[in-house]
Design a protein around this motif. Sequence first.
Motif, PDB file in Angstrom:
ATOM      1  N   MET A   1       0.850  -1.181   0.000  1.00 55.16           N
ATOM      2  CA  MET A   1       0.000   0.000   0.000  1.00 55.16           C
ATOM      3  C   MET A   1       0.891   1.238   0.000  1.00 55.16           C
ATOM      4  O   MET A   1       1.925   1.267   0.651  1.00 55.16           O
ATOM      5  CB  MET A   1      -0.876  -0.001   1.253  1.00 55.16           C
ATOM      6  CG  MET A   1      -2.306   0.266   0.929  1.00 55.16           C
ATOM      7  SD  MET A   1      -3.414   0.543   2.325  1.00 55.16           S
ATOM      8  CE  MET A   1      -3.363  -0.906   3.289  1.00 55.16           C
ATOM      9  N   SER A   2       0.432   2.259  -0.669  1.00 58.03           N
ATOM     10  CA  SER A   2       1.228   3.481  -0.752  1.00 58.03           C
ATOM     11  C   SER A   2       1.068   4.311   0.523  1.00 58.03           C
ATOM     12  O   SER A   2       0.129   4.143   1.296  1.00 58.03           O
ATOM     13  CB  SER A   2       0.796   4.308  -1.959  1.00 58.03           C
ATOM     14  OG  SER A   2      -0.488   4.854  -1.727  1.00 58.03           O
ATOM     15  N   THR A   3       2.013   5.200   0.704  1.00 58.04           N
ATOM     16  CA  THR A   3       1.994   6.071   1.876  1.00 58.04           C
ATOM     17  C   THR A   3       0.748   6.947   1.884  1.00 58.04           C
ATOM     18  O   THR A   3       0.142   7.174   2.932  1.00 58.04           O
ATOM     19  CB  THR A   3       3.256   6.954   1.887  1.00 58.04           C
ATOM     20  OG1 THR A   3       4.410   6.120   1.813  1.00 58.04           O
ATOM     21  CG2 THR A   3       3.320   7.797   3.140  1.00 58.04           C
ATOM     22  N   GLY A   4       0.343   7.424   0.730  1.00 55.13           N
ATOM     23  CA  GLY A   4      -0.851   8.260   0.622  1.00 55.13           C
ATOM     24  C   GLY A   4      -2.102   7.522   1.069  1.00 55.13           C
ATOM     25  O   GLY A   4      -2.971   8.082   1.745  1.00 55.13           O
ATOM     26  N   ILE A   6      -2.242   4.947   3.162  1.00 52.31           N
ATOM     27  CA  ILE A   6      -2.157   4.739   4.616  1.00 52.31           C
ATOM     28  C   ILE A   6      -2.544   6.012   5.357  1.00 52.31           C
ATOM     29  O   ILE A   6      -3.299   5.963   6.336  1.00 52.31           O
ATOM     30  CB  ILE A   6      -0.741   4.266   5.011  1.00 52.31           C
ATOM     31  CG1 ILE A   6      -0.496   2.867   4.443  1.00 52.31           C
ATOM     32  CG2 ILE A   6      -0.565   4.269   6.525  1.00 52.31           C
ATOM     33  CD1 ILE A   6       0.928   2.372   4.613  1.00 52.31           C
ATOM     34  N   ILE A   7      -2.054   7.144   4.895  1.00 52.70           N
ATOM     35  CA  ILE A   7      -2.399   8.422   5.528  1.00 52.70           C
ATOM     36  C   ILE A   7      -3.897   8.670   5.422  1.00 52.70           C
ATOM     37  O   ILE A   7      -4.537   9.103   6.387  1.00 52.70           O
ATOM     38  CB  ILE A   7      -1.586   9.573   4.905  1.00 52.70           C
ATOM     39  CG1 ILE A   7      -0.112   9.426   5.292  1.00 52.70           C
ATOM     40  CG2 ILE A   7      -2.131  10.926   5.351  1.00 52.70           C
ATOM     41  CD1 ILE A   7       0.814  10.405   4.610  1.00 52.70           C
ATOM     42  N   ALA A   8      -4.487   8.379   4.274  1.00 52.78           N
ATOM     43  CA  ALA A   8      -5.927   8.582   4.091  1.00 52.78           C
ATOM     44  C   ALA A   8      -6.719   7.696   5.041  1.00 52.78           C
ATOM     45  O   ALA A   8      -7.703   8.146   5.656  1.00 52.78           O
ATOM     46  CB  ALA A   8      -6.315   8.291   2.646  1.00 52.78           C
ATOM     47  N   ILE A   9      -6.303   6.448   5.199  1.00 55.29           N
ATOM     48  CA  ILE A   9      -6.989   5.537   6.116  1.00 55.29           C
ATOM     49  C   ILE A   9      -6.883   6.033   7.553  1.00 55.29           C
ATOM     50  O   ILE A   9      -7.861   6.032   8.297  1.00 55.29           O
ATOM     51  CB  ILE A   9      -6.430   4.104   5.963  1.00 55.29           C
ATOM     52  CG1 ILE A   9      -6.823   3.535   4.605  1.00 55.29           C
ATOM     53  CG2 ILE A   9      -6.916   3.207   7.096  1.00 55.29           C
ATOM     54  CD1 ILE A   9      -6.146   2.229   4.260  1.00 55.29           C
ATOM     55  N   VAL A  10      -5.699   6.466   7.940  1.00 53.61           N
ATOM     56  CA  VAL A  10      -5.500   6.982   9.308  1.00 53.61           C
ATOM     57  C   VAL A  10      -6.372   8.214   9.540  1.00 53.61           C
ATOM     58  O   VAL A  10      -7.003   8.342  10.593  1.00 53.61           O
ATOM     59  CB  VAL A  10      -4.008   7.289   9.567  1.00 53.61           C
ATOM     60  CG1 VAL A  10      -3.817   8.055  10.856  1.00 53.61           C
ATOM     61  CG2 VAL A  10      -3.202   6.005   9.579  1.00 53.61           C
ATOM     62  N   VAL A  11      -6.437   9.104   8.571  1.00 56.20           N
ATOM     63  CA  VAL A  11      -7.259  10.309   8.714  1.00 56.20           C
ATOM     64  C   VAL A  11      -8.730   9.940   8.862  1.00 56.20           C
ATOM     65  O   VAL A  11      -9.430  10.482   9.720  1.00 56.20           O
ATOM     66  CB  VAL A  11      -7.038  11.260   7.510  1.00 56.20           C
ATOM     67  CG1 VAL A  11      -8.079  12.361   7.488  1.00 56.20           C
ATOM     68  CG2 VAL A  11      -5.636  11.846   7.557  1.00 56.20           C
ATOM     69  N   VAL A  13      -9.985   7.127  10.017  1.00 55.41           N
ATOM     70  CA  VAL A  13     -10.174   6.503  11.332  1.00 55.41           C
ATOM     71  C   VAL A  13     -10.204   7.562  12.428  1.00 55.41           C
ATOM     72  O   VAL A  13     -11.060   7.523  13.319  1.00 55.41           O
ATOM     73  CB  VAL A  13      -9.072   5.445  11.594  1.00 55.41           C
ATOM     74  CG1 VAL A  13      -9.089   4.989  13.041  1.00 55.41           C
ATOM     75  CG2 VAL A  13      -9.239   4.268  10.658  1.00 55.41           C
ATOM     76  N   VAL A  14      -9.306   8.526  12.369  1.00 53.19           N
ATOM     77  CA  VAL A  14      -9.267   9.597  13.378  1.00 53.19           C
ATOM     78  C   VAL A  14     -10.558  10.407  13.346  1.00 53.19           C
ATOM     79  O   VAL A  14     -11.123  10.727  14.396  1.00 53.19           O
ATOM     80  CB  VAL A  14      -8.031  10.499  13.177  1.00 53.19           C
ATOM     81  CG1 VAL A  14      -8.116  11.759  14.014  1.00 53.19           C
ATOM     82  CG2 VAL A  14      -6.764   9.723  13.499  1.00 53.19           C
ATOM     83  N   VAL A  15     -11.044  10.719  12.171  1.00 54.77           N
ATOM     84  CA  VAL A  15     -12.293  11.481  12.048  1.00 54.77           C
ATOM     85  C   VAL A  15     -13.466  10.677  12.606  1.00 54.77           C
ATOM     86  O   VAL A  15     -14.322  11.219  13.324  1.00 54.77           O
ATOM     87  CB  VAL A  15     -12.542  11.891  10.581  1.00 54.77           C
ATOM     88  CG1 VAL A  15     -13.950  12.413  10.381  1.00 54.77           C
ATOM     89  CG2 VAL A  15     -11.519  12.928  10.146  1.00 54.77           C
ATOM     90  N   LEU A  16     -13.518   9.394  12.327  1.00 49.81           N
ATOM     91  CA  LEU A  16     -14.597   8.549  12.845  1.00 49.81           C
ATOM     92  C   LEU A  16     -14.548   8.452  14.372  1.00 49.81           C
ATOM     93  O   LEU A  16     -15.584   8.540  15.037  1.00 49.81           O
ATOM     94  CB  LEU A  16     -14.537   7.154  12.221  1.00 49.81           C
ATOM     95  CG  LEU A  16     -14.929   7.066  10.753  1.00 49.81           C
ATOM     96  CD1 LEU A  16     -14.694   5.653  10.226  1.00 49.81           C
ATOM     97  CD2 LEU A  16     -16.377   7.473  10.557  1.00 49.81           C
ATOM     98  N   VAL A  17     -13.369   8.290  14.922  1.00 45.83           N
ATOM     99  CA  VAL A  17     -13.230   8.209  16.377  1.00 45.83           C
ATOM    100  C   VAL A  17     -13.628   9.536  17.020  1.00 45.83           C
ATOM    101  O   VAL A  17     -14.349   9.562  18.021  1.00 45.83           O
ATOM    102  CB  VAL A  17     -11.792   7.798  16.772  1.00 45.83           C
ATOM    103  CG1 VAL A  17     -11.553   7.973  18.258  1.00 45.83           C
ATOM    104  CG2 VAL A  17     -11.524   6.361  16.355  1.00 45.83           C
ATOM    105  N   ALA A  18     -13.192  10.640  16.443  1.00 53.97           N
ATOM    106  CA  ALA A  18     -13.549  11.954  16.981  1.00 53.97           C
ATOM    107  C   ALA A  18     -15.058  12.170  16.906  1.00 53.97           C
ATOM    108  O   ALA A  18     -15.666  12.689  17.853  1.00 53.97           O
ATOM    109  CB  ALA A  18     -12.818  13.056  16.220  1.00 53.97           C
ATOM    110  N   GLY A  19     -15.669  11.767  15.821  1.00 55.54           N
ATOM    111  CA  GLY A  19     -17.120  11.894  15.685  1.00 55.54           C
ATOM    112  C   GLY A  19     -17.857  11.055  16.715  1.00 55.54           C
ATOM    113  O   GLY A  19     -18.850  11.492  17.295  1.00 55.54           O
ATOM    114  N   ALA A  20     -17.368   9.852  16.956  1.00 61.89           N
ATOM    115  CA  ALA A  20     -17.992   8.986  17.961  1.00 61.89           C
ATOM    116  C   ALA A  20     -17.872   9.603  19.345  1.00 61.89           C
ATOM    117  O   ALA A  20     -18.826   9.579  20.126  1.00 61.89           O
ATOM    118  CB  ALA A  20     -17.348   7.606  17.927  1.00 61.89           C
ATOM    119  N   ILE A  21     -16.732  10.180  19.648  1.00 64.33           N
ATOM    120  CA  ILE A  21     -16.541  10.812  20.957  1.00 64.33           C
ATOM    121  C   ILE A  21     -17.475  11.999  21.112  1.00 64.33           C
ATOM    122  O   ILE A  21     -18.127  12.156  22.151  1.00 64.33           O
ATOM    123  CB  ILE A  21     -15.064  11.227  21.139  1.00 64.33           C
ATOM    124  CG1 ILE A  21     -14.209   9.977  21.319  1.00 64.33           C
ATOM    125  CG2 ILE A  21     -14.899  12.169  22.319  1.00 64.33           C
ATOM    126  CD1 ILE A  21     -12.716  10.232  21.321  1.00 64.33           C
TER     127      ILE A  21
END
Length: 70
Positions: A1-4, A6-11, A13-21
């Motif tokens: 997988m490309s770095t881009g 991976i960064i998109a997936i991490v972003v 996930v972070v947005v989903l976790v923040a929304g859940a919180i």
Amino acid sequence: MSTGAIIAIVVVVVVLVAGAIVFLLPQMRSQRLRRAFGPEYDHAVDHHGDRRAAEKELTERQQRHAQYEL
């Protein structure tokens, strides 16, 4: 997988976790106050006509009560 990718997936996930919180914290606060105050919680909501205002007052009550030495 490309770095881009991976960064998109991490972003995402972070947005989903923040929304859940953001969604769950007010619900958890309401449940905690409802358990602590029982019928007084409903009375405060009826009195204020607004759940947020009632919860603010009940939270302030808890804070004042915590300051008293029993």
